[in-house]
Scaffold this active site. Structure first.
Site, PDB file in Angstrom:
ATOM      1  N   GLU A 208       0.839  -1.208   0.000  1.00 14.18           N
ATOM      2  CA  GLU A 208       0.000   0.000   0.000  1.00 14.18           C
ATOM      3  C   GLU A 208       0.874   1.259   0.000  1.00 14.18           C
ATOM      4  O   GLU A 208       2.086   1.188   0.217  1.00 14.18           O
ATOM      5  CB  GLU A 208      -0.931  -0.002   1.211  1.00 14.18           C
ATOM      6  CG  GLU A 208      -0.200   0.142   2.535  1.00 14.18           C
ATOM      7  CD  GLU A 208      -0.951   1.006   3.523  1.00 14.18           C
ATOM      8  OE1 GLU A 208      -1.335   2.144   3.151  1.00 14.18           O
ATOM      9  OE2 GLU A 208      -1.132   0.570   4.672  1.00 14.18           O
TER      10      GLU A 208
ATOM     11  N   LYS B  50      -3.802  -0.918  15.079  1.00 11.07           N
ATOM     12  CA  LYS B  50      -3.233  -0.025  16.074  1.00 11.07           C
ATOM     13  C   LYS B  50      -4.131   0.074  17.300  1.00 11.07           C
ATOM     14  O   LYS B  50      -5.353   0.115  17.183  1.00 11.07           O
ATOM     15  CB  LYS B  50      -3.063   1.381  15.477  1.00 11.07           C
ATOM     16  CG  LYS B  50      -1.904   1.474  14.525  1.00 11.07           C
ATOM     17  CD  LYS B  50      -1.872   2.796  13.815  1.00 11.07           C
ATOM     18  CE  LYS B  50      -2.982   2.925  12.810  1.00 11.07           C
ATOM     19  NZ  LYS B  50      -2.858   2.121  11.622  1.00 11.07           N
TER      20      LYS B  50
END
Ligand code: PSU
Ligand code: MN
Length: 308
Positions: free
Chosen positions: A24, A158
Site C-alpha cells: 500500500e 493499532k
C-alpha cells in the site's frame, strides 16, 4: 477495461506466474514523514526481492493507478505535497481529476485483486475507532476485507482503535483472522493486544494452503484473509507503555477537533513526537517484518497454485 497500469516487471511476473507482493502507499503519503517514508518504501521492496518475490507498490500518480512504481515515481510520491488518502470511495475521483494519492488497505486490495495479486503487505489495518458508537467511524478496510479475496499481512491493528470491536466486526463479516506464530492478536507497535485471534498458523506454507482451500470454497462467495504478524520482540513497544502515549494522543486529537480520514495520520504523527521517534522505528520494523512474511507466503502460494 479497468485503467490499471502495471510496471513492466510486475506485468512480466504476473504473466509467468512468479510470486508478487502488493504494497500500500498511504503508509508512504500519510503514515511516515519524508525521508523515512521513502527509505522504508525502498527497504520493503528490497526485502521482498530478497525473499524471492516481486514487489508491487500501488498508488495513484497524476490520475493513473500504478501497480509497481519506478524509483522516480516512488520518490515523487514520497515527496508529494498534499497527496490524497485514497480509500474505496475516493479512487475514481482521484483518477478522473488526474490527482495523486496513496492507496489505503481497502483501495490497495481492490487494485491488487484486479491486477491478479493475491498477497499484500501493510503495517496495520484500519478498524473500528474508539467512540464508534457515536461517531460511526469504522474503516472501509474492514468492508473490503469482507468482499475482496486478497490475503493482507499486517501487524494487527493499532491500539488507537477499539480492538475488541474491530475483531467483532471482522468475525461478523466472515473475515478469517490468523495470528502468525502465537495465539494473541498483535496490536501494531505491541506484540500482544490482550485479545486472542480466532485462528493461528505457524508457517507461510500453512497460510498458502489455507488460501488455496478458501479459493476452492469461492463458490460460497469469499473475501479476504487477515494475517496478523507480531512485530519482532527487539523492536516492540509493549502495550502497557504504549497505552499512555495513545491516551495522550487521542485526547489531544479530540481537543484539536480532528475527525474522519485525518484521525489516523494525525495520531501517527503526534505519537511519533510524543515517543521522540521511537514509534516510527517500530513502525518501520513491523512493515519490514510483514514484507518478509508476505513474500514467503507469495512464494509458497505460487508453488501450490501449480505455477513456477
Ligand atoms: N497503518 C499505519 N499507517 C497508515 C495506515 C495504517 O501504520 O498510514 C493507513 C492504512 O492505509 C489504512 C488506513 O488502510 O490508514 C486506514 O484509514 P481509515 O481508518 O481512515 O480507513
Ligand atoms: Mn475512518
Amino acid at each position: 477495461m479497468i485503467p490499471i497500469i502495471p510496471s513492466q516487471e510486475v506485468a512480466q511476473a504476473l504473466e509467468t506466474g512468479q510470486p508478487v507482493v502488493a504494497l500500500e502507499s498511504t503508509i508512504i503519503t500519510h503514515g511516515m514523514p519524508y525521508p523515512d517514508n521513502l527509505a522504508m518504501a525502498r527497504s520493503v521492496e528490497t526485502l521482498i526481492r530478497d525473499n524471492g518475490a516481486v514487489p508491487a507498490t500501488i498508488a495513484v500518480i497524476g490520475g493513473v493507478l500504478h501497480v509497481g512504481l519506478t524509483e522516480e515515481q516512488a520518490e515523487a510520491l514520497a515527496r508529494a505535497k498534499d497527496p490524497l488518502k485514497l480509500s474505496r470511495a475516493d479512487l475514481a475521483f482521484a483518477m478522473a481529476r488526474r490527482l495523486t494519492g496513496g492507496t489505503t488497505v481497502a483501495a490497495t486490495m481492490m487494485a491488487a485483486h484486479t491486477a491478479g495479486i493475491p498477497v499484500f503487505a501493510t503495517g496495520g489495518i484500519g478498524g473500528v475507532h474508539r467512540g464508534a458508537e457515536t461517531s460511526f467511524d469504522i474503516s472501509a478496510d474492514l468492508d473490503e476485507l469482507a468482499r475482496t479475496p486478497v490475503t493482507v499481512v499486517c501487524a494487527g491493528a493499532k491500539a488507537i482503535l477499539d480492538l475488541p470491536k474491530t475483531l467483532e466486526v471482522l468475525e461478523t463479516r466472515g473475515v478469517p483472522v490468523i495470528a502468525y506464530g502465537q495465539d494473541a492478536f498483535p496490536a501494531f507497535w505491541s506484540r500482544d493486544s490482550g485479545l486472542t485471534a480466532t485462528l493461528r498458523l505457524d508457517d507461510a506454507a500453512a497460510i498458502a494452503d489455507f488460501m488455496v482451500m478458501r479459493a476452492r470454497l469461492s463458490g460460497f462467495g469469499h473475501g479476504g484473509v487477515l494475517v496478523a504478524n507480531p512485530v519482532p520482540e527487539s523492536d516492540e513497544i509493549p502495550l502497557t507503555e504504549m497505552a499512555t502515549f495513545i491516551e495522550r494522543g487521542i485526547s489531544e486529537a479530540a481537543d484539536a477537533g480532528i475527525g474522519g480520514k485525518a484521525v489516523t495520520p494525525w495520531l501517527l504523527a503526534r505519537i511519533l513526537e510524543i515517543t521522540d521517534g521511537r514509534s516510527l522505528k517500530t513502525n518501520i520494523a513491523l512493515v519490514e517484518n510483514n514484507a518478509r512474511l508476505a513474500a514467503k507466503i507469495a512464494v509458497a502460494h505460487a508453488q501450490k497454485s501449480g505455477k513456477p
